[in-house]
Design a protein around this motif. Structure first.
Motif, PDB file in Angstrom:
ATOM      1  N   VAL A  84       0.869  -1.184   0.000  1.00 29.47           N
ATOM      2  CA  VAL A  84       0.000   0.000   0.000  1.00 29.47           C
ATOM      3  C   VAL A  84       0.902   1.229   0.000  1.00 29.47           C
ATOM      4  O   VAL A  84       1.753   1.388   0.884  1.00 29.47           O
ATOM      5  CB  VAL A  84      -0.947  -0.006   1.223  1.00 29.47           C
ATOM      6  CG1 VAL A  84      -1.767   1.269   1.277  1.00 29.47           C
ATOM      7  CG2 VAL A  84      -1.850  -1.234   1.181  1.00 29.47           C
ATOM      8  N   PHE A  85       0.731   2.093  -0.991  1.00 31.21           N
ATOM      9  CA  PHE A  85       1.631   3.226  -1.180  1.00 31.21           C
ATOM     10  C   PHE A  85       1.703   4.129   0.047  1.00 31.21           C
ATOM     11  O   PHE A  85       2.780   4.596   0.421  1.00 31.21           O
ATOM     12  CB  PHE A  85       1.214   4.016  -2.429  1.00 31.21           C
ATOM     13  CG  PHE A  85       2.156   5.127  -2.777  1.00 31.21           C
ATOM     14  CD1 PHE A  85       3.512   4.893  -2.959  1.00 31.21           C
ATOM     15  CD2 PHE A  85       1.681   6.419  -2.937  1.00 31.21           C
ATOM     16  CE1 PHE A  85       4.396   5.931  -3.286  1.00 31.21           C
ATOM     17  CE2 PHE A  85       2.544   7.460  -3.269  1.00 31.21           C
ATOM     18  CZ  PHE A  85       3.903   7.215  -3.433  1.00 31.21           C
ATOM     19  N   GLU A  86       0.589   4.372   0.712  1.00 29.68           N
ATOM     20  CA  GLU A  86       0.589   5.247   1.891  1.00 29.68           C
ATOM     21  C   GLU A  86       1.421   4.638   3.022  1.00 29.68           C
ATOM     22  O   GLU A  86       2.115   5.357   3.744  1.00 29.68           O
ATOM     23  CB  GLU A  86      -0.843   5.547   2.360  1.00 29.68           C
ATOM     24  CG  GLU A  86      -1.623   6.462   1.433  1.00 29.68           C
ATOM     25  CD  GLU A  86      -2.067   5.795   0.125  1.00 29.68           C
ATOM     26  OE1 GLU A  86      -2.136   4.530   0.054  1.00 29.68           O
ATOM     27  OE2 GLU A  86      -2.323   6.532  -0.842  1.00 29.68           O
ATOM     28  N   ASP A  87       1.362   3.303   3.173  1.00 27.28           N
ATOM     29  CA  ASP A  87       2.201   2.628   4.169  1.00 27.28           C
ATOM     30  C   ASP A  87       3.675   2.788   3.807  1.00 27.28           C
ATOM     31  O   ASP A  87       4.524   2.999   4.672  1.00 27.28           O
ATOM     32  CB  ASP A  87       1.849   1.146   4.277  1.00 27.28           C
ATOM     33  CG  ASP A  87       0.442   0.910   4.798  1.00 27.28           C
ATOM     34  OD1 ASP A  87      -0.154   1.845   5.399  1.00 27.28           O
ATOM     35  OD2 ASP A  87      -0.082  -0.202   4.588  1.00 27.28           O
ATOM     36  N   TYR A  88       3.962   2.674   2.528  1.00 29.15           N
ATOM     37  CA  TYR A  88       5.333   2.858   2.050  1.00 29.15           C
ATOM     38  C   TYR A  88       5.820   4.274   2.375  1.00 29.15           C
ATOM     39  O   TYR A  88       6.944   4.460   2.849  1.00 29.15           O
ATOM     40  CB  TYR A  88       5.399   2.599   0.546  1.00 29.15           C
ATOM     41  CG  TYR A  88       6.724   2.960  -0.077  1.00 29.15           C
ATOM     42  CD1 TYR A  88       7.796   2.081  -0.012  1.00 29.15           C
ATOM     43  CD2 TYR A  88       6.892   4.182  -0.715  1.00 29.15           C
ATOM     44  CE1 TYR A  88       9.021   2.417  -0.580  1.00 29.15           C
ATOM     45  CE2 TYR A  88       8.104   4.521  -1.276  1.00 29.15           C
ATOM     46  CZ  TYR A  88       9.171   3.635  -1.212  1.00 29.15           C
ATOM     47  OH  TYR A  88      10.376   3.974  -1.754  1.00 29.15           O
ATOM     48  N   LEU A  89       4.976   5.272   2.114  1.00 29.28           N
ATOM     49  CA  LEU A  89       5.362   6.659   2.404  1.00 29.28           C
ATOM     50  C   LEU A  89       5.629   6.871   3.893  1.00 29.28           C
ATOM     51  O   LEU A  89       6.564   7.606   4.263  1.00 29.28           O
ATOM     52  CB  LEU A  89       4.289   7.628   1.910  1.00 29.28           C
ATOM     53  CG  LEU A  89       4.140   7.758   0.396  1.00 29.28           C
ATOM     54  CD1 LEU A  89       2.990   8.700   0.059  1.00 29.28           C
ATOM     55  CD2 LEU A  89       5.437   8.222  -0.248  1.00 29.28           C
ATOM     56  N   ASP A  90       4.841   6.227   4.740  1.00 27.91           N
ATOM     57  CA  ASP A  90       5.077   6.310   6.189  1.00 27.91           C
ATOM     58  C   ASP A  90       6.445   5.726   6.540  1.00 27.91           C
ATOM     59  O   ASP A  90       7.202   6.320   7.313  1.00 27.91           O
ATOM     60  CB  ASP A  90       3.980   5.584   6.968  1.00 27.91           C
ATOM     61  CG  ASP A  90       2.628   6.278   6.890  1.00 27.91           C
ATOM     62  OD1 ASP A  90       2.569   7.484   6.511  1.00 27.91           O
ATOM     63  OD2 ASP A  90       1.613   5.609   7.191  1.00 27.91           O
ATOM     64  N   PHE A 113      10.872   4.428  -4.855  1.00 30.20           N
ATOM     65  CA  PHE A 113      10.184   3.815  -5.991  1.00 30.20           C
ATOM     66  C   PHE A 113       9.156   2.837  -5.449  1.00 30.20           C
ATOM     67  O   PHE A 113       9.395   2.173  -4.434  1.00 30.20           O
ATOM     68  CB  PHE A 113      11.187   3.079  -6.894  1.00 30.20           C
ATOM     69  CG  PHE A 113      12.250   3.989  -7.431  1.00 30.20           C
ATOM     70  CD1 PHE A 113      12.045   4.718  -8.588  1.00 30.20           C
ATOM     71  CD2 PHE A 113      13.458   4.139  -6.759  1.00 30.20           C
ATOM     72  CE1 PHE A 113      13.019   5.582  -9.066  1.00 30.20           C
ATOM     73  CE2 PHE A 113      14.438   4.993  -7.228  1.00 30.20           C
ATOM     74  CZ  PHE A 113      14.225   5.721  -8.389  1.00 30.20           C
ATOM     75  N   HIS A 114       8.026   2.750  -6.130  1.00 30.87           N
ATOM     76  CA  HIS A 114       6.924   1.892  -5.664  1.00 30.87           C
ATOM     77  C   HIS A 114       6.049   1.543  -6.859  1.00 30.87           C
ATOM     78  O   HIS A 114       5.898   2.356  -7.775  1.00 30.87           O
ATOM     79  CB  HIS A 114       6.106   2.643  -4.600  1.00 30.87           C
ATOM     80  CG  HIS A 114       5.114   1.791  -3.900  1.00 30.87           C
ATOM     81  ND1 HIS A 114       3.870   1.521  -4.433  1.00 30.87           N
ATOM     82  CD2 HIS A 114       5.174   1.151  -2.703  1.00 30.87           C
ATOM     83  CE1 HIS A 114       3.211   0.744  -3.593  1.00 30.87           C
ATOM     84  NE2 HIS A 114       3.976   0.504  -2.537  1.00 30.87           N
ATOM     85  N   PRO A 115       5.447   0.358  -6.872  1.00 35.73           N
ATOM     86  CA  PRO A 115       4.562  -0.009  -7.991  1.00 35.73           C
ATOM     87  C   PRO A 115       3.402   0.968  -8.204  1.00 35.73           C
ATOM     88  O   PRO A 115       2.930   1.141  -9.328  1.00 35.73           O
ATOM     89  CB  PRO A 115       4.036  -1.393  -7.600  1.00 35.73           C
ATOM     90  CG  PRO A 115       5.052  -1.939  -6.663  1.00 35.73           C
ATOM     91  CD  PRO A 115       5.626  -0.750  -5.927  1.00 35.73           C
ATOM     92  N   ASP A 116       2.940   1.607  -7.134  1.00 32.94           N
ATOM     93  CA  ASP A 116       1.823   2.549  -7.227  1.00 32.94           C
ATOM     94  C   ASP A 116       2.264   3.980  -6.956  1.00 32.94           C
ATOM     95  O   ASP A 116       1.496   4.791  -6.417  1.00 32.94           O
ATOM     96  CB  ASP A 116       0.720   2.149  -6.234  1.00 32.94           C
ATOM     97  CG  ASP A 116       0.129   0.792  -6.547  1.00 32.94           C
ATOM     98  OD1 ASP A 116      -0.047   0.488  -7.743  1.00 32.94           O
ATOM     99  OD2 ASP A 116      -0.143   0.028  -5.601  1.00 32.94           O
ATOM    100  N   TYR A 117       3.483   4.305  -7.332  1.00 34.67           N
ATOM    101  CA  TYR A 117       4.028   5.627  -7.039  1.00 34.67           C
ATOM    102  C   TYR A 117       3.128   6.727  -7.598  1.00 34.67           C
ATOM    103  O   TYR A 117       2.598   6.616  -8.694  1.00 34.67           O
ATOM    104  CB  TYR A 117       5.427   5.789  -7.627  1.00 34.67           C
ATOM    105  CG  TYR A 117       6.173   6.932  -6.987  1.00 34.67           C
ATOM    106  CD1 TYR A 117       6.975   6.707  -5.888  1.00 34.67           C
ATOM    107  CD2 TYR A 117       6.033   8.237  -7.448  1.00 34.67           C
ATOM    108  CE1 TYR A 117       7.638   7.750  -5.260  1.00 34.67           C
ATOM    109  CE2 TYR A 117       6.683   9.285  -6.835  1.00 34.67           C
ATOM    110  CZ  TYR A 117       7.491   9.033  -5.742  1.00 34.67           C
ATOM    111  OH  TYR A 117       8.135  10.069  -5.129  1.00 34.67           O
ATOM    112  N   CYS A 133       7.774   4.366 -10.720  1.00 30.10           N
ATOM    113  CA  CYS A 133       7.147   3.068 -10.481  1.00 30.10           C
ATOM    114  C   CYS A 133       8.167   1.958 -10.711  1.00 30.10           C
ATOM    115  O   CYS A 133       8.944   2.006 -11.662  1.00 30.10           O
ATOM    116  CB  CYS A 133       5.948   2.869 -11.399  1.00 30.10           C
ATOM    117  SG  CYS A 133       4.510   3.842 -10.935  1.00 30.10           S
ATOM    118  N   SER A 134       8.139   0.985  -9.838  1.00 29.14           N
ATOM    119  CA  SER A 134       9.055  -0.155  -9.892  1.00 29.14           C
ATOM    120  C   SER A 134       8.254  -1.428  -9.638  1.00 29.14           C
ATOM    121  O   SER A 134       7.122  -1.351  -9.162  1.00 29.14           O
ATOM    122  CB  SER A 134      10.140   0.018  -8.824  1.00 29.14           C
ATOM    123  OG  SER A 134       9.555   0.195  -7.555  1.00 29.14           O
ATOM    124  N   PRO A 135       8.815  -2.591  -9.945  1.00 34.82           N
ATOM    125  CA  PRO A 135       8.059  -3.830  -9.732  1.00 34.82           C
ATOM    126  C   PRO A 135       7.702  -4.086  -8.266  1.00 34.82           C
ATOM    127  O   PRO A 135       6.679  -4.683  -7.969  1.00 34.82           O
ATOM    128  CB  PRO A 135       8.987  -4.928 -10.240  1.00 34.82           C
ATOM    129  CG  PRO A 135      10.012  -4.251 -11.071  1.00 34.82           C
ATOM    130  CD  PRO A 135      10.105  -2.842 -10.588  1.00 34.82           C
TER     131      PRO A 135
END
Length: 191
Positions: A84-90, A113-117, A133-135
């Motif tokens: 989940v992108f928001e979790d990644y940002l945290d 980098f994130h799949p849902d960037y 975006c990355s895999p």
């Protein structure tokens, strides 16, 4: 029987292919080829389910870079977890803060980098988002001094993001999806 599409790609292999087939092949980062060709990119897989362990690994990788001058950059591939992108940002915000506390601000730069960037000011469907975006979710450690030196050797480095955004908007989502398909679906013996 498991179909080919049910098989998850190897995170390191998919990330390595993404770096080569997208970032380098389409000149998204004009500085990546040199380090890739010299085998100076380190790939490390880490779980995103335990934030404390993830942050500890990040600092371990900073220490690895401290001790190993040959390694130019580290890609921490976060999987499973942080889908989940928001979790990644945290987690990214915590990582940046920890790097400051550990004295690594100005020594190493953290790229994301994130799949849902999604850039904060961009619509979700803007192809410009695809530049990051990355895999799999990735925390990318770069040596600040090498970044600065590379930028000094490059004419108009401020145009790199503009060029990338223009490229992705011109080519679009389908073009990018085809590239990602080659990164994630090619059998390992054809890597």
């Amino acid at each position: 029987m498991t179909s080919h599409h049910d098989v998850q790609p190897d995170p390191e292999t998919a990330t390595r292919r993404w770096l080569y087939n997208f970032v380098i092949a389409h000149d998204i980062c004009p500085f990546a080829r040199r380090e890739f060709d010299a085998d100076r990119v380190r790939y490390c897989r880490v779980s995103g389910h335990d934030t404390e362990a993830l942050l500890q690994r990040l600092i371990e990788e900073c220490r690895h870079l401290d001790a190993d001058a040959h390694t130019a950059t580290t890609l921490l591939i976060v999987t499973p977890g942080l889908e989940v992108f928001e979790d990644y940002l945290d987690a990214l915000a915590l990582a940046e803060r920890l790097m400051q506390l550990e004295g690594y601000e100005g020594v190493y730069q953290l790229a994301s980098f994130h799949p849902d960037y999604r850039f904060g000011d961009a619509p979700a469907d803007d192809p410009a988002n695809l530049t990051n975006c990355s895999p799999f979710p990735v925390l990318h450690l770069l040596r600040e001094a090498q970044v600065e030196a590379a930028l000094q050797r490059f004419a108009n480095p401020e145009r790199i993001p503009e060029r990338n955004i223009s490229l992705l908007r011109d080519r679009g989502h389908e073009w990018w999806r085809n590239i990602m398909q080659t990164c994630c679906d090619i059998p390992p013996d054809r890597a």
